[in-house]
Motif scaffolding. Structure first.
Motif, PDB file in Angstrom:
ATOM      1  N   PRO A  73       0.784  -1.236   0.000  1.00 41.91           N
ATOM      2  CA  PRO A  73       0.000   0.000   0.000  1.00 41.91           C
ATOM      3  C   PRO A  73       0.819   1.292   0.000  1.00 41.91           C
ATOM      4  CG  PRO A  73       0.002  -0.992   2.166  1.00 41.91           C
ATOM      5  CD  PRO A  73       0.716  -1.936   1.270  1.00 41.91           C
ATOM      6  N   GLY A  74       2.118   1.206   0.096  1.00 42.62           N
ATOM      7  CA  GLY A  74       2.939   2.411   0.209  1.00 42.62           C
ATOM      8  C   GLY A  74       3.283   3.073  -1.110  1.00 42.62           C
ATOM      9  N   THR A  75       3.889   4.247  -0.988  1.00 41.04           N
ATOM     10  CA  THR A  75       4.390   4.984  -2.142  1.00 41.04           C
ATOM     11  C   THR A  75       5.788   5.492  -1.844  1.00 41.04           C
ATOM     12  OG1 THR A  75       3.474   7.076  -1.374  1.00 41.04           O
ATOM     13  CG2 THR A  75       2.076   5.762  -2.816  1.00 41.04           C
ATOM     14  N   VAL A  76       6.523   5.786  -2.909  1.00 47.01           N
ATOM     15  CA  VAL A  76       7.840   6.405  -2.805  1.00 47.01           C
ATOM     16  C   VAL A  76       7.806   7.635  -3.697  1.00 47.01           C
ATOM     17  CG1 VAL A  76      10.310   6.161  -3.249  1.00 47.01           C
ATOM     18  CG2 VAL A  76       9.013   4.218  -2.349  1.00 47.01           C
ATOM     19  N   ASN A 106       6.999  -5.054   7.124  1.00 49.83           N
ATOM     20  CA  ASN A 106       6.090  -3.938   7.372  1.00 49.83           C
ATOM     21  C   ASN A 106       5.702  -3.176   6.104  1.00 49.83           C
ATOM     22  OD1 ASN A 106       5.564  -4.203  10.131  1.00 49.83           O
ATOM     23  ND2 ASN A 106       7.567  -3.341  10.627  1.00 49.83           N
ATOM     24  N   MET A 107       6.407  -3.384   5.000  1.00 49.29           N
ATOM     25  CA  MET A 107       6.027  -2.685   3.763  1.00 49.29           C
ATOM     26  C   MET A 107       4.673  -3.155   3.245  1.00 49.29           C
ATOM     27  SD  MET A 107       8.234  -3.826   0.489  1.00 49.29           S
ATOM     28  CE  MET A 107       7.940  -5.317  -0.396  1.00 49.29           C
ATOM     29  N   PHE A 108       4.190  -4.308   3.731  1.00 47.26           N
ATOM     30  CA  PHE A 108       2.888  -4.826   3.321  1.00 47.26           C
ATOM     31  C   PHE A 108       1.759  -4.385   4.252  1.00 47.26           C
ATOM     32  CE2 PHE A 108       5.876  -8.209   1.821  1.00 47.26           C
ATOM     33  CZ  PHE A 108       5.776  -7.914   0.480  1.00 47.26           C
ATOM     34  N   GLY A 140      -1.167  -2.722   5.697  1.00 44.44           N
ATOM     35  CA  GLY A 140      -2.241  -1.864   5.204  1.00 44.44           C
ATOM     36  C   GLY A 140      -2.856  -1.054   6.338  1.00 44.44           C
ATOM     37  N   ALA A 141      -3.966  -0.409   6.059  1.00 45.34           N
ATOM     38  CA  ALA A 141      -4.643   0.433   7.040  1.00 45.34           C
ATOM     39  C   ALA A 141      -5.092  -0.349   8.262  1.00 45.34           C
ATOM     40  CB  ALA A 141      -5.844   1.119   6.387  1.00 45.34           C
ATOM     41  N   THR A 142      -5.334  -1.647   8.109  1.00 45.72           N
ATOM     42  CA  THR A 142      -5.760  -2.491   9.232  1.00 45.72           C
ATOM     43  C   THR A 142      -4.578  -3.045  10.022  1.00 45.72           C
ATOM     44  OG1 THR A 142      -5.762  -4.504   7.915  1.00 45.72           O
ATOM     45  CG2 THR A 142      -7.819  -3.220   7.956  1.00 45.72           C
ATOM     46  N   GLY A 143      -3.363  -2.773   9.551  1.00 43.22           N
ATOM     47  CA  GLY A 143      -2.174  -3.323  10.201  1.00 43.22           C
ATOM     48  C   GLY A 143      -1.829  -4.715   9.701  1.00 43.22           C
ATOM     49  N   ARG A 144      -2.542  -5.189   8.702  1.00 42.64           N
ATOM     50  CA  ARG A 144      -2.330  -6.536   8.176  1.00 42.64           C
ATOM     51  C   ARG A 144      -2.038  -6.485   6.677  1.00 42.64           C
ATOM     52  NH1 ARG A 144      -4.309 -10.422  11.781  1.00 42.64           N
ATOM     53  NH2 ARG A 144      -4.797 -11.915  10.127  1.00 42.64           N
ATOM     54  N   ALA A 145      -1.403  -7.527   6.178  1.00 40.31           N
ATOM     55  CA  ALA A 145      -1.145  -7.654   4.743  1.00 40.31           C
ATOM     56  C   ALA A 145      -2.389  -8.202   4.055  1.00 40.31           C
ATOM     57  CB  ALA A 145       0.024  -8.603   4.501  1.00 40.31           C
ATOM     58  N   ALA A 146      -2.683  -7.711   2.854  1.00 40.03           N
ATOM     59  CA  ALA A 146      -3.790  -8.216   2.037  1.00 40.03           C
ATOM     60  C   ALA A 146      -3.213  -9.157   0.983  1.00 40.03           C
ATOM     61  CB  ALA A 146      -4.539  -7.066   1.382  1.00 40.03           C
ATOM     62  N   ILE A 147      -3.684 -10.400   0.990  1.00 37.65           N
ATOM     63  CA  ILE A 147      -3.121 -11.450   0.146  1.00 37.65           C
ATOM     64  C   ILE A 147      -4.213 -12.030  -0.743  1.00 37.65           C
ATOM     65  CG2 ILE A 147      -1.908 -13.667   0.184  1.00 37.65           C
ATOM     66  CD1 ILE A 147      -1.362 -12.816   3.278  1.00 37.65           C
ATOM     67  N   THR A 148      -3.919 -12.179  -2.030  1.00 30.55           N
ATOM     68  CA  THR A 148      -4.862 -12.815  -2.946  1.00 30.55           C
ATOM     69  C   THR A 148      -4.143 -13.912  -3.727  1.00 30.55           C
ATOM     70  OG1 THR A 148      -4.448 -11.127  -4.638  1.00 30.55           O
ATOM     71  CG2 THR A 148      -6.364 -10.790  -3.189  1.00 30.55           C
ATOM     72  N   TYR A 149      -4.953 -14.766  -4.343  1.00 29.76           N
ATOM     73  CA  TYR A 149      -4.430 -15.924  -5.064  1.00 29.76           C
ATOM     74  C   TYR A 149      -5.121 -16.012  -6.425  1.00 29.76           C
ATOM     75  CZ  TYR A 149      -3.983 -16.797  -0.064  1.00 29.76           C
ATOM     76  OH  TYR A 149      -3.745 -16.648   1.274  1.00 29.76           O
ATOM     77  N   ASP A 150      -4.394 -16.493  -7.441  1.00 30.08           N
ATOM     78  CA  ASP A 150      -5.023 -16.657  -8.753  1.00 30.08           C
ATOM     79  C   ASP A 150      -5.903 -17.892  -8.792  1.00 30.08           C
ATOM     80  OD1 ASP A 150      -3.098 -18.675  -8.848  1.00 30.08           O
ATOM     81  OD2 ASP A 150      -2.545 -18.261 -10.919  1.00 30.08           O
ATOM     82  N   GLY A 151      -5.782 -18.744  -7.807  1.00 32.17           N
ATOM     83  CA  GLY A 151      -6.607 -19.939  -7.657  1.00 32.17           C
ATOM     84  C   GLY A 151      -6.324 -20.535  -6.293  1.00 32.17           C
ATOM     85  N   VAL A 152      -7.302 -21.231  -5.716  1.00 34.97           N
ATOM     86  CA  VAL A 152      -7.113 -21.752  -4.360  1.00 34.97           C
ATOM     87  C   VAL A 152      -7.274 -23.268  -4.269  1.00 34.97           C
ATOM     88  CG1 VAL A 152      -7.722 -19.598  -3.229  1.00 34.97           C
ATOM     89  CG2 VAL A 152      -9.517 -21.259  -3.733  1.00 34.97           C
ATOM     90  N   THR A 153      -7.458 -23.922  -5.413  1.00 34.67           N
ATOM     91  CA  THR A 153      -7.611 -25.377  -5.401  1.00 34.67           C
ATOM     92  C   THR A 153      -6.371 -26.026  -4.802  1.00 34.67           C
ATOM     93  OG1 THR A 153      -9.021 -25.294  -7.356  1.00 34.67           O
ATOM     94  CG2 THR A 153      -8.014 -27.423  -6.834  1.00 34.67           C
ATOM     95  N   SER A 154      -6.549 -26.759  -3.713  1.00 30.70           N
ATOM     96  CA  SER A 154      -5.467 -27.495  -3.034  1.00 30.70           C
ATOM     97  C   SER A 154      -4.342 -26.585  -2.531  1.00 30.70           C
ATOM     98  CB  SER A 154      -4.890 -28.588  -3.939  1.00 30.70           C
ATOM     99  OG  SER A 154      -5.909 -29.505  -4.290  1.00 30.70           O
ATOM    100  N   VAL A 155      -4.632 -25.306  -2.264  1.00 23.25           N
ATOM    101  CA  VAL A 155      -3.631 -24.382  -1.733  1.00 23.25           C
ATOM    102  C   VAL A 155      -3.877 -24.181  -0.239  1.00 23.25           C
ATOM    103  CG1 VAL A 155      -2.687 -22.043  -1.844  1.00 23.25           C
ATOM    104  CG2 VAL A 155      -3.359 -23.215  -3.941  1.00 23.25           C
ATOM    105  N   LYS A 156      -2.828 -24.406   0.555  1.00 21.49           N
ATOM    106  CA  LYS A 156      -2.897 -24.198   2.001  1.00 21.49           C
ATOM    107  C   LYS A 156      -1.942 -23.066   2.373  1.00 21.49           C
ATOM    108  CE  LYS A 156      -2.900 -27.784   4.716  1.00 21.49           C
ATOM    109  NZ  LYS A 156      -2.528 -29.065   5.342  1.00 21.49           N
ATOM    110  N   VAL A 157      -2.350 -22.257   3.345  1.00 22.49           N
ATOM    111  CA  VAL A 157      -1.547 -21.109   3.759  1.00 22.49           C
ATOM    112  C   VAL A 157      -1.534 -20.989   5.283  1.00 22.49           C
ATOM    113  CG1 VAL A 157      -1.948 -19.798   1.634  1.00 22.49           C
ATOM    114  CG2 VAL A 157      -3.512 -19.538   3.556  1.00 22.49           C
ATOM    115  N   GLY A 158      -0.544 -20.275   5.787  1.00 23.66           N
ATOM    116  CA  GLY A 158      -0.472 -19.997   7.215  1.00 23.66           C
ATOM    117  C   GLY A 158       0.422 -18.786   7.449  1.00 23.66           C
ATOM    118  N   ALA A 159       0.129 -18.056   8.522  1.00 19.97           N
ATOM    119  CA  ALA A 159       0.960 -16.921   8.930  1.00 19.97           C
ATOM    120  C   ALA A 159       1.786 -17.362  10.124  1.00 19.97           C
ATOM    121  CB  ALA A 159       0.079 -15.726   9.289  1.00 19.97           C
ATOM    122  N   PHE A 160       3.094 -17.195  10.020  1.00 22.30           N
ATOM    123  CA  PHE A 160       3.997 -17.681  11.055  1.00 22.30           C
ATOM    124  C   PHE A 160       4.975 -16.595  11.486  1.00 22.30           C
ATOM    125  CE2 PHE A 160       2.524 -21.392   8.784  1.00 22.30           C
ATOM    126  CZ  PHE A 160       2.249 -22.281   9.806  1.00 22.30           C
TER     127      PHE A 160
END
Length: 111
Positions: free
Chosen positions: A56-59, A83-85, A87-107
């Motif tokens: 969400p930032g600019t230079v 921290n460059m990711f 956003g206004a909520t304090g969290r990163a916004a993540i999207t995927y081009d497809g989610v079939t059989s895709v697993k994710v986690g924040a660590f």
């Protein structure tokens, strides 16, 4: 967007990331940002998938390009959530081009 919970991974222990990972949300996910934090992605699909994290930032008034990471079929990726990711909520916004059989986690690397 679904909010991914943050899991601390002990540096000295043998944590299995797959057991904590959840199915990627079709509408995208959010995750907390900061030092030592990363997004784990497992692509169990037969096709590659692309993960996009909004920056969400600019230079000097110019938008920073979003980060995209291609994850090959059957492979995993660990994407730092600096921290460059943040956003206004304090969290990163993540999207995927497809989610079939895709697993994710924040660590976060613990001590």
């Amino acid at each position: 967007m679904a909010a991914l919970a943050l899991t601390v991974v002990p540096v000295a222990g043998g944590a299995t990331l797959d057991t904590t990972a959840v199915a990627a949300a079709a509408g995208g996910d959010t995750a907390p940002c900061g030092p030592g934090r990363f997004l784990y992605v497992f692509n169990g699909d037969a096709s590659p998938h692309t993960v996009t994290i909004a920056t969400p930032g600019t230079v000097s008034g110019v938008a920073i390009a979003d980060v995209t990471v291609a994850v090959a079929a059957g492979m995993t990726a660990a994407i730092p959530l600096s921290n460059m990711f943040r956003g206004a909520t304090g969290r990163a916004a993540i999207t995927y081009d497809g989610v079939t059989s895709v697993k994710v986690g924040a660590f976060e690397l613990g001590t």
